[in-house]
Write a protein that holds these residues in place. Structure first.
Motif, short mmCIF file in Angstrom:
data_model
loop_
_atom_site.label_atom_id
_atom_site.label_comp_id
_atom_site.label_asym_id
_atom_site.label_seq_id
_atom_site.Cartn_x
_atom_site.Cartn_y
_atom_site.Cartn_z
N TRP A 15 0.82 -1.20 0.00
CA TRP A 15 0.00 0.00 0.00
C TRP A 15 0.86 1.26 0.00
O TRP A 15 0.58 2.21 -0.74
CB TRP A 15 -0.94 0.00 1.20
CG TRP A 15 -1.69 1.29 1.30
CD1 TRP A 15 -1.54 2.24 2.24
CD2 TRP A 15 -2.70 1.78 0.40
NE1 TRP A 15 -2.39 3.28 1.99
CE2 TRP A 15 -3.11 3.03 0.88
CE3 TRP A 15 -3.27 1.26 -0.77
CZ2 TRP A 15 -4.08 3.78 0.23
CZ3 TRP A 15 -4.24 2.02 -1.41
CH2 TRP A 15 -4.64 3.25 -0.92
N ASN A 16 1.93 1.31 0.81
CA ASN A 16 2.77 2.51 0.87
C ASN A 16 3.44 2.82 -0.46
O ASN A 16 3.64 3.98 -0.79
CB ASN A 16 3.83 2.36 1.96
CG ASN A 16 3.23 2.39 3.34
OD1 ASN A 16 2.17 2.95 3.55
ND2 ASN A 16 3.91 1.77 4.28
N ARG A 17 3.76 1.80 -1.19
CA ARG A 17 4.43 2.01 -2.48
C ARG A 17 3.44 2.40 -3.57
O ARG A 17 3.75 3.21 -4.44
CB ARG A 17 5.17 0.74 -2.88
CG ARG A 17 5.98 0.91 -4.13
CD ARG A 17 6.81 -0.30 -4.41
NE ARG A 17 5.96 -1.49 -4.49
CZ ARG A 17 6.40 -2.71 -4.72
NH1 ARG A 17 7.69 -2.90 -4.85
NH2 ARG A 17 5.59 -3.73 -4.78
N ASN A 18 2.23 1.86 -3.54
CA ASN A 18 1.26 2.08 -4.61
C ASN A 18 0.28 3.20 -4.34
O ASN A 18 -0.39 3.66 -5.26
CB ASN A 18 0.47 0.79 -4.87
CG ASN A 18 1.34 -0.28 -5.45
OD1 ASN A 18 2.28 0.00 -6.15
ND2 ASN A 18 1.01 -1.52 -5.15
N SER A 19 0.18 3.66 -3.10
CA SER A 19 -0.84 4.67 -2.78
C SER A 19 -0.65 5.99 -3.53
O SER A 19 -1.64 6.56 -3.98
CB SER A 19 -0.91 4.89 -1.28
OG SER A 19 0.31 5.35 -0.77
N PRO A 20 0.57 6.52 -3.71
CA PRO A 20 0.68 7.77 -4.48
C PRO A 20 0.17 7.63 -5.91
O PRO A 20 -0.49 8.54 -6.43
CB PRO A 20 2.17 8.08 -4.46
CG PRO A 20 2.71 7.36 -3.30
CD PRO A 20 1.86 6.13 -3.15
N PHE A 21 0.45 6.50 -6.54
CA PHE A 21 -0.04 6.27 -7.90
C PHE A 21 -1.56 6.21 -7.93
O PHE A 21 -2.20 6.83 -8.77
CB PHE A 21 0.55 4.96 -8.45
CG PHE A 21 -0.11 4.53 -9.73
CD1 PHE A 21 0.19 5.17 -10.91
CD2 PHE A 21 -1.02 3.49 -9.72
CE1 PHE A 21 -0.42 4.78 -12.08
CE2 PHE A 21 -1.63 3.09 -10.89
CZ PHE A 21 -1.33 3.74 -12.08
N LEU A 22 -2.15 5.46 -7.00
CA LEU A 22 -3.60 5.32 -6.99
C LEU A 22 -4.31 6.64 -6.69
O LEU A 22 -5.31 6.97 -7.31
CB LEU A 22 -4.02 4.25 -5.98
CG LEU A 22 -3.54 2.84 -6.30
CD1 LEU A 22 -3.85 1.90 -5.15
CD2 LEU A 22 -4.16 2.36 -7.58
N VAL A 23 -3.78 7.40 -5.75
CA VAL A 23 -4.38 8.70 -5.40
C VAL A 23 -4.23 9.67 -6.58
O VAL A 23 -5.18 10.38 -6.92
CB VAL A 23 -3.74 9.27 -4.12
CG1 VAL A 23 -4.16 10.70 -3.88
CG2 VAL A 23 -4.11 8.40 -2.93
N GLY A 24 -3.07 9.70 -7.20
CA GLY A 24 -2.87 10.57 -8.36
C GLY A 24 -3.77 10.19 -9.52
O GLY A 24 -4.33 11.05 -10.19
N PHE A 25 -3.93 8.90 -9.75
CA PHE A 25 -4.81 8.43 -10.81
C PHE A 25 -6.25 8.86 -10.55
O PHE A 25 -6.96 9.28 -11.47
CB PHE A 25 -4.70 6.91 -10.90
CG PHE A 25 -5.40 6.32 -12.08
CD1 PHE A 25 -4.88 6.47 -13.35
CD2 PHE A 25 -6.58 5.62 -11.92
CE1 PHE A 25 -5.53 5.92 -14.44
CE2 PHE A 25 -7.24 5.07 -13.00
CZ PHE A 25 -6.71 5.22 -14.27
N ALA A 26 -6.69 8.78 -9.30
CA ALA A 26 -8.05 9.19 -8.95
C ALA A 26 -8.25 10.69 -9.13
O ALA A 26 -9.28 11.13 -9.65
CB ALA A 26 -8.36 8.78 -7.51
N ILE A 27 -7.26 11.49 -8.74
CA ILE A 27 -7.37 12.94 -8.87
C ILE A 27 -7.40 13.35 -10.34
O ILE A 27 -8.24 14.16 -10.76
CB ILE A 27 -6.22 13.64 -8.12
CG1 ILE A 27 -6.41 13.46 -6.62
CG2 ILE A 27 -6.15 15.12 -8.47
CD1 ILE A 27 -5.23 13.90 -5.79
N ILE A 28 -6.49 12.81 -11.14
CA ILE A 28 -6.44 13.16 -12.56
C ILE A 28 -7.71 12.69 -13.26
O ILE A 28 -8.28 13.41 -14.10
CB ILE A 28 -5.19 12.55 -13.23
CG1 ILE A 28 -3.93 13.15 -12.63
CG2 ILE A 28 -5.21 12.74 -14.73
CD1 ILE A 28 -3.79 14.64 -12.83
#
Length: 54
Positions: A15-28
Motif C-alpha cells: 500500500w505505501n508504495r502504490n498509494s501515491p499512484f492510486l491517489v494521483g490516478f483518482a485525482i487526474i
C-alpha cells in the motif's frame, strides 16, 4: 479446508508504495471527467482537436 488468501497480505505490504499512484490516478481522472462534462456541444465542435479527428 482453509485456503490462503493473498490479497490482504499484498495490500498491507504494497500500500505505501502504490498509494501515491492510486491517489494521483483518482485525482487526474476526476479532473478530466469534470472538465469534459463542462464542455458544451458547441465548444466541442469548435475545438481544433475535434476538427482534426473527424
Amino acid at each position: 479446508m482453509w485456503k490462503f488468501d493473498p490479497w490482504p497480505v499484498f495490500f498491507k505490504r504494497d500500500w505505501n508504495r502504490n498509494s501515491p499512484f492510486l491517489v494521483g490516478f483518482a485525482i487526474i481522472g476526476t479532473l478530466i471527467t469534470e472538465l469534459s462534462l463542462d464542455l458544451t456541444d458547441k465548444e466541442g465542435k469548435n475545438s481544433k482537436f475535434a476538427q482534426r479527428h473527424e
